[in-house]
Scaffold this active site. Structure first.
Site, PDB file in Angstrom:
ATOM      1  N   TYR A   1       0.823  -1.214   0.000  1.00 22.09           N
ATOM      2  CA  TYR A   1       0.000   0.000   0.000  1.00 22.09           C
ATOM      3  C   TYR A   1       0.858   1.266   0.000  1.00 22.09           C
ATOM      4  O   TYR A   1       0.471   2.279  -0.552  1.00 22.09           O
ATOM      5  CB  TYR A   1      -0.897   0.036   1.246  1.00 22.09           C
ATOM      6  CG  TYR A   1      -2.236  -0.637   1.110  1.00 22.09           C
ATOM      7  CD1 TYR A   1      -2.318  -1.988   0.802  1.00 22.09           C
ATOM      8  CD2 TYR A   1      -3.414   0.073   1.299  1.00 22.09           C
ATOM      9  CE1 TYR A   1      -3.554  -2.609   0.691  1.00 22.09           C
ATOM     10  CE2 TYR A   1      -4.651  -0.542   1.196  1.00 22.09           C
ATOM     11  CZ  TYR A   1      -4.715  -1.878   0.895  1.00 22.09           C
ATOM     12  OH  TYR A   1      -5.932  -2.477   0.790  1.00 22.09           O
TER      13      TYR A   1
ATOM     14  N   LYS B   1       3.017 -15.156   2.841  1.00 29.94           N
ATOM     15  CA  LYS B   1       3.232 -15.900   1.591  1.00 29.94           C
ATOM     16  C   LYS B   1       4.728 -16.151   1.491  1.00 29.94           C
ATOM     17  O   LYS B   1       5.403 -15.743   0.536  1.00 29.94           O
ATOM     18  CB  LYS B   1       2.669 -15.083   0.405  1.00 29.94           C
ATOM     19  CG  LYS B   1       2.691 -15.781  -0.931  1.00 29.94           C
ATOM     20  CD  LYS B   1       1.659 -16.893  -1.081  1.00 29.94           C
ATOM     21  CE  LYS B   1       1.820 -17.603  -2.414  1.00 29.94           C
ATOM     22  NZ  LYS B   1       0.965 -18.816  -2.520  1.00 29.94           N
TER      23      LYS B   1
ATOM     24  N   ASP C   1      -3.037 -18.142   0.824  1.00 28.83           N
ATOM     25  CA  ASP C   1      -3.991 -18.909   0.009  1.00 28.83           C
ATOM     26  C   ASP C   1      -4.658 -19.992   0.851  1.00 28.83           C
ATOM     27  O   ASP C   1      -5.874 -20.161   0.839  1.00 28.83           O
ATOM     28  CB  ASP C   1      -3.329 -19.467  -1.265  1.00 28.83           C
ATOM     29  CG  ASP C   1      -1.993 -20.153  -1.014  1.00 28.83           C
ATOM     30  OD1 ASP C   1      -1.500 -20.130   0.128  1.00 28.83           O
ATOM     31  OD2 ASP C   1      -1.435 -20.732  -1.982  1.00 28.83           O
TER      32      ASP C   1
ATOM     33  N   ASP D   1      -6.533  -6.874   4.285  1.00 23.69           N
ATOM     34  CA  ASP D   1      -7.662  -6.219   3.615  1.00 23.69           C
ATOM     35  C   ASP D   1      -8.563  -7.277   2.984  1.00 23.69           C
ATOM     36  O   ASP D   1      -9.787  -7.269   3.171  1.00 23.69           O
ATOM     37  CB  ASP D   1      -7.118  -5.260   2.544  1.00 23.69           C
ATOM     38  CG  ASP D   1      -8.222  -4.579   1.760  1.00 23.69           C
ATOM     39  OD1 ASP D   1      -9.177  -4.095   2.392  1.00 23.69           O
ATOM     40  OD2 ASP D   1      -8.125  -4.524   0.515  1.00 23.69           O
TER      41      ASP D   1
ATOM     42  N   ASP E   1     -12.523  -9.028   4.329  1.00 17.24           N
ATOM     43  CA  ASP E   1     -13.767  -8.998   3.546  1.00 17.24           C
ATOM     44  C   ASP E   1     -14.299 -10.427   3.412  1.00 17.24           C
ATOM     45  O   ASP E   1     -15.503 -10.668   3.529  1.00 17.24           O
ATOM     46  CB  ASP E   1     -13.548  -8.399   2.147  1.00 17.24           C
ATOM     47  CG  ASP E   1     -13.884  -6.910   2.076  1.00 17.24           C
ATOM     48  OD1 ASP E   1     -13.622  -6.204   3.073  1.00 17.24           O
ATOM     49  OD2 ASP E   1     -14.415  -6.455   1.037  1.00 17.24           O
TER      50      ASP E   1
HETATM   51  C1  IPM Z   1     -10.475  -0.974   3.979  1.00 20.53           C
HETATM   52  C2  IPM Z   1     -10.661  -0.387   2.605  1.00 20.53           C
HETATM   53  C3  IPM Z   1      -9.498   0.537   2.285  1.00 20.53           C
HETATM   54  C4  IPM Z   1      -8.230  -0.314   2.289  1.00 20.53           C
HETATM   55  C5  IPM Z   1      -9.627   1.317   0.976  1.00 20.53           C
HETATM   56  C6  IPM Z   1     -10.880   2.159   0.951  1.00 20.53           C
HETATM   57  C7  IPM Z   1      -8.428   2.181   0.708  1.00 20.53           C
HETATM   58  O1  IPM Z   1     -10.816  -1.398   1.658  1.00 20.53           O
HETATM   59  O2  IPM Z   1     -10.354  -0.211   4.946  1.00 20.53           O
HETATM   60  O3  IPM Z   1     -10.460  -2.194   4.107  1.00 20.53           O
HETATM   61  O4  IPM Z   1      -7.905  -0.960   1.281  1.00 20.53           O
HETATM   62  O5  IPM Z   1      -7.550  -0.329   3.311  1.00 20.53           O
HETATM   63 MG    MG Z   2     -11.027  -3.348   2.510  1.00 23.96          MG
END
Ligand code: IPM
Ligand code: MG
Length: 351
Positions: free
Chosen positions: A141, A186, A219, A243, A247
């Protein structure tokens, strides 16, 4: 206690869910006799459009001055063009870096009352309670980026110090929970992951010998998270893996709308935000799930203000609302669902 809380609602559903979380914090202040002041500032696409900057200087100054930051969401389809130089996401990345909030705690808890909202089998989800610690200010990042007509690069960098502080936090959290830590990397491919793995191993062996440490490739971790989620306790991982993995993990409780987060650094300040994005497709309709932001406000009470009882009270009120069947559309695909406001009120009524 007196506290200044910066409120950065941002884009899309950010403002709708933030209003509910602020109302909950006000109700907590009333019930427990605290003096919370809320100061709001623009951030993200809305700040680009009004002030020409996703993270205006006054917003950053407020975030620095406040005891803690409550953050909604940022991002807008108006900035989907990949050639744009100014983008809403720069605001959250800039805030994390400027405030040096290097650790992102993302608790993933399955609530019995809405276990049917998950696409996974209920028997896999019993007792799932995972704390993911995502490294937040390093890795791909924040490394150098280049782009020409024909080539682009994103550099992934980690230093020993950056890994050590995440390993220590993971170790401490594991000690306060189930004494189990999974480090995700990884290391079969990436040099940064090999550094990560050796630092984590050393810190855990020397400083947390009683914590059971397990290393897993990203993975494999993505697969095991769905196959046997109850086996995970504390997970530490680098920025991008964290990240993505969180999700995915949000499907254990059943919705991104149930997943809060706390971004912390060396001091007591922090940014508290739902892990979901700005969800432009449902913005402005009053149907977004405010629970993740309300649960983030509970983390704010816990980690920045040290108000554990108040944090637990707010979390219990959310669980109670869920148990009473107050579900927004993401948790109730069929039949009439609660609105954002209705869900927020249901929590406040229970405080
Ligand atoms: C999160 C989001 C952010 C990230 C984006 C909006 C930059 O996806 O907080 O998980 O990737 O960190
Ligand atoms: Mg995110």
């Amino acid at each position: 206690m007196k506290a200044l809380i910066a409120v950065l609602p941002g884009d899309g559903i950010g403002p709708e869910v933030t209003i509910e979380a602020v109302a909950c914090l006000k109700a907590i202040a009333t019930r427990f006799g605290h003096d919370f002041t809320f100061e709001e500032a623009p951030v993200g696409a809305v700040a680009i459009e009004t002030l020409g900057d996703p993270l205006p200087a006054a917003t950053l100054a407020l975030a620095r001055r406040a005891h803690a930051v409550l953050f909604g969401a940022i991002g807008s389809p108006r900035y989907a063009d990949p050639t744009l130089k100014v983008r809403p996401e720069q605001a959250i990345l800039g805030l994390r870096r400027e405030l040096d909030l290097y650790a992102n705690l993302r608790p993933v808890t399955c609530f019995d009352a809405v276990i049917d909202a998950s696409p996974l089998k209920p028997e896999l989800l019993k007792g799932v309670d995972i704390m993911v610690v995502r490294e937040l200010t390093g890795g791909i990042y924040f490394g150098e980026k280049t782009r020409t007509e024909t080539r682009a690069t994103d550099l992934c960098v980690y230093t020993v110090t950056e890994v050590e502080r995440i390993a220590r936090l993971g170790g401490k959290l594991a000690q306060s929970r189930g004494n189990k830590l999974t480090s995700v990397d990884k290391a079969n491919v990436l040099e940064t992951s090999r550094l990560w793995r050796s630092v984590v191993t050393r810190i855990m062996q020397t400083e947390f010998p009683s914590v059971a440490l397990d290393h897993m490739y990203i993975d494999a971790a993505s697969m095991h998270l769905l196959r046997r989620p109850a086996d995970f306790d504390v997970v530490i991982t680098e920025n991008m893996f964290g990240d993505i993995l969180t999700d995915e993990a949000s499907m254990l409780p059943g919705s991104l709308g149930l997943c809060p987060s706390a971004s912390l650094g060396a001091g007591t300040s922090g940014i508290y935000e739902p892990i979901h994005g700005s969800a432009p497709d449902i913005a402005g309709q009053g149907i977004a799930n405010p629970y993740a932001t309300i649960l983030s406000a509970a983390l704010l009470l816990r980690y920045s203000l040290g108000l554990e009882t108040e944090a637990k009270t707010l979390e219990a009120a959310v669980v109670s609302a869920l148990t009473a069947g107050v579900r927004t559309a993401d948790l109730k695909p069929r039949g009439p669902a609660a609105t954002t406001q209705h869900a927020g009120r249901a929590v406040i009524e229970r405080l």
